[in-house]
Design an enzyme around this catalytic site. Structure first.
Site, PDB file in Angstrom:
ATOM      1  N   VAL A   1     -17.559   4.313  -3.117  1.00 30.20           N
ATOM      2  CA  VAL A   1     -18.132   2.994  -2.843  1.00 30.20           C
ATOM      3  C   VAL A   1     -19.482   3.125  -2.136  1.00 30.20           C
ATOM      4  O   VAL A   1     -20.460   2.481  -2.510  1.00 30.20           O
ATOM      5  CB  VAL A   1     -17.187   2.137  -1.965  1.00 30.20           C
ATOM      6  CG1 VAL A   1     -17.764   0.740  -1.810  1.00 30.20           C
ATOM      7  CG2 VAL A   1     -15.801   2.057  -2.565  1.00 30.20           C
TER       8      VAL A   1
ATOM      9  N   GLY B   1     -20.666   7.189   5.192  1.00 29.30           N
ATOM     10  CA  GLY B   1     -19.762   7.559   4.096  1.00 29.30           C
ATOM     11  C   GLY B   1     -20.382   7.256   2.748  1.00 29.30           C
ATOM     12  O   GLY B   1     -20.627   6.103   2.403  1.00 29.30           O
TER      13      GLY B   1
ATOM     14  N   LYS C   1       0.866  -1.185   0.000  1.00 26.02           N
ATOM     15  CA  LYS C   1       0.000   0.000   0.000  1.00 26.02           C
ATOM     16  C   LYS C   1       0.895   1.224   0.000  1.00 26.02           C
ATOM     17  O   LYS C   1       2.019   1.182   0.512  1.00 26.02           O
ATOM     18  CB  LYS C   1      -0.868   0.000   1.260  1.00 26.02           C
ATOM     19  CG  LYS C   1      -2.027   0.960   1.219  1.00 26.02           C
ATOM     20  CD  LYS C   1      -3.284   0.331   0.658  1.00 26.02           C
ATOM     21  CE  LYS C   1      -4.432   1.330   0.643  1.00 26.02           C
ATOM     22  NZ  LYS C   1      -5.682   0.719   0.169  1.00 26.02           N
TER      23      LYS C   1
ATOM     24  N   TYR D   1     -21.814   5.380  -2.005  1.00 23.64           N
ATOM     25  CA  TYR D   1     -23.007   5.787  -2.757  1.00 23.64           C
ATOM     26  C   TYR D   1     -23.466   4.671  -3.692  1.00 23.64           C
ATOM     27  O   TYR D   1     -24.667   4.378  -3.802  1.00 23.64           O
ATOM     28  CB  TYR D   1     -22.775   7.084  -3.541  1.00 23.64           C
ATOM     29  CG  TYR D   1     -24.102   7.730  -3.876  1.00 23.64           C
ATOM     30  CD1 TYR D   1     -24.703   8.597  -2.978  1.00 23.64           C
ATOM     31  CD2 TYR D   1     -24.788   7.403  -5.046  1.00 23.64           C
ATOM     32  CE1 TYR D   1     -25.950   9.134  -3.242  1.00 23.64           C
ATOM     33  CE2 TYR D   1     -26.032   7.934  -5.317  1.00 23.64           C
ATOM     34  CZ  TYR D   1     -26.608   8.812  -4.411  1.00 23.64           C
ATOM     35  OH  TYR D   1     -27.855   9.329  -4.670  1.00 23.64           O
TER      36      TYR D   1
ATOM     37  N   GLY E   1     -19.149   8.072  -0.379  1.00 23.38           N
ATOM     38  CA  GLY E   1     -18.171   8.388  -1.420  1.00 23.38           C
ATOM     39  C   GLY E   1     -18.343   7.449  -2.595  1.00 23.38           C
ATOM     40  O   GLY E   1     -19.438   6.980  -2.894  1.00 23.38           O
TER      41      GLY E   1
END
Ligand code: NAD
Length: 348
Positions: A182, A178, A78, A184, A180
């Site tokens: 993903v 949240g 990452k 939504y 965002g």
């Protein structure tokens, strides 16, 4: 570095800086036993560089586990880019970041994470081929978020079957934290399947849109945890299940897209003690990296992606069964399974 409690036997950790563009990035390569390390890049404002390092180390270890559970030929890594203070040239920043990835010679492959767009990844591609989640190119897979949402959507059906005896979300009350990329998309799928939604986001426009388009009830970010719902779906940042939220969560299932949902591993047992079924984050949210893996293979095959998404649901189901049989928290079962898969690859 070696004494850092999050070091967790990382194979390597790389720090990059580029004075001209202002790039400061950390690429953490946790494990490459199953293949090159793959995991997204996060652009974020950290309070200090230690916090950025902690984030990179935590997230990259989770990617080793996630990729093993998704059964894709990649290890875990990452990257975090420390967002420059003040104005900066985004194109120059991501091109410099692409050169940093290229310098690792394929040990690490990237895609988008929080704060990073497909357009940013196109700039990265100008300097390296070790990048996925692109909008253009022979195997382009685009933004992985809708596929992540699809994986979460399927996983919640598996969880509903386990907890409520019905593999359906029709009429099920779900709190989504949240909205965002993903979150939504997940809400759209859930609403389409008849779920009733309660939503929170610090972005007021996002919750208003969900209210207008999906009939979602708007809740303040502080109150989303304690809603009287069946499922709590964390889709913002990590640590949603923590010492403060654990006693107010009323849902019987916790499952969403966010990485590192448990503030500490002990939270898994705490959820189990309270009769809450936890869907281990790096299992249920593996759809995006599956999509990126399809692109990195050089020939995107939607059927392969679909089969791997079904595999995630199957793995989730096995984790729930084992957790019940052994009376252990689901996050522990998932960790054991992921470690077995990584060790098996290392032996090979
Ligand atoms: P995003 O940045 O598009 O969305 C995050 C949303 O959370 C934003 O709308 C933001 O305003 C909101 N938010 C931030 N703090 C909040 C708070 N305190 N309360 C309520 N809302 C808050 O990110 P994304 O791509 O949708 O990813 C969401 C999560 O899923 C992240 O943890 C990410 O690491 C994880 N994830 C994403 C993918 C993917 O394919 N994008 C894959 C796996 C995991």
């Amino acid at each position: 570095m070696f004494d850092n409690q999050n070091f967790a036997d990382h194979e390597s950790v790389h720090m990059f800086s580029d004075q001209k563009s202002g790039l400061r990035a950390i690429i953490a390569v946790h494990n490459t036993a199953r293949g090159p390390a793959a995991g997204g890049t996060r652009l974020w404002t950290y309070p200090n560089t230690s916090a950025a390092l902690e984030d990179a180390l935590n997230l990259s270890r989770a990617m080793s586990y996630k990729n093993a559970m998704a059964d894709i030929p990649f290890g875990g890594g990452k990257a975090v880019i420390l967002r420059p203070s003040g104005a900066f040239d985004r194109v120059a920043l991501f091109q410099a970041y692409g050169r940093a990835i290229e310098s690792l010679g394929g040990v690490y492959c990237t895609a988008e994470d929080v704060g990073v767009s497909t357009a940013d990844m196109e700039e990265v591609r100008k300097a390296t081929a070790y990048v996925g989640g692109l909008d253009t190119g022979a195997a382009a897979s685009g933004d992985p978020s809708p596929i992540t949402a699809e994986g979460v959507f399927r996983g919640l059906h598996v969880a509903a079957k386990n907890a409520f005896g019905q593999a359906s979300v029709d009429g099920v009350k779900i709190a989504v934290q949240g909205l965002g990329h993903v979150g939504y998309s997940l809400c759209e799928k859930l609403a389409g399947a008849g779920a009733r939604l309660w939503v929170a986001d610090i972005n007021e426009a996002a919750v208003e849109k969900a209210h207008q388009e999906l009939g979602a009830h708007i809740v303040s970010p502080d109150e989303i945890y304690g809603q009287s719902v069946d499922i709590f779906a964390p889709c913002a940042l990590g640590g949603a299940v923590n010492a403060n939220s654990i006693d107010v969560i009323k849902a019987k299932i916790v499952g969403g897209a966010a990485n590192n949902q448990l503030a500490s591993p002990e939270m898994g047992q705490a959820l189990r003690d309270r009769g809450v079924l936890y869907c281990p984050d790096y299992v249920i949210n593996g759809g995006g990296i599956i999509n990126v893996a399809a692109e990195l293979s050089g020939a995107y095959d939607p059927d392969w992606v679909d089969g791997k998404l079904d595999g995630l649901s199957q793995t989730l189901s096995e984790i729930f069964t084992t957790a019940d049989a052994e009376n252990r928290p689901t996050n522990e079962i998932a960790d054991s399974l992921a470690e077995q898969r990584i060790q098996a690859a290392a032996h090979r």
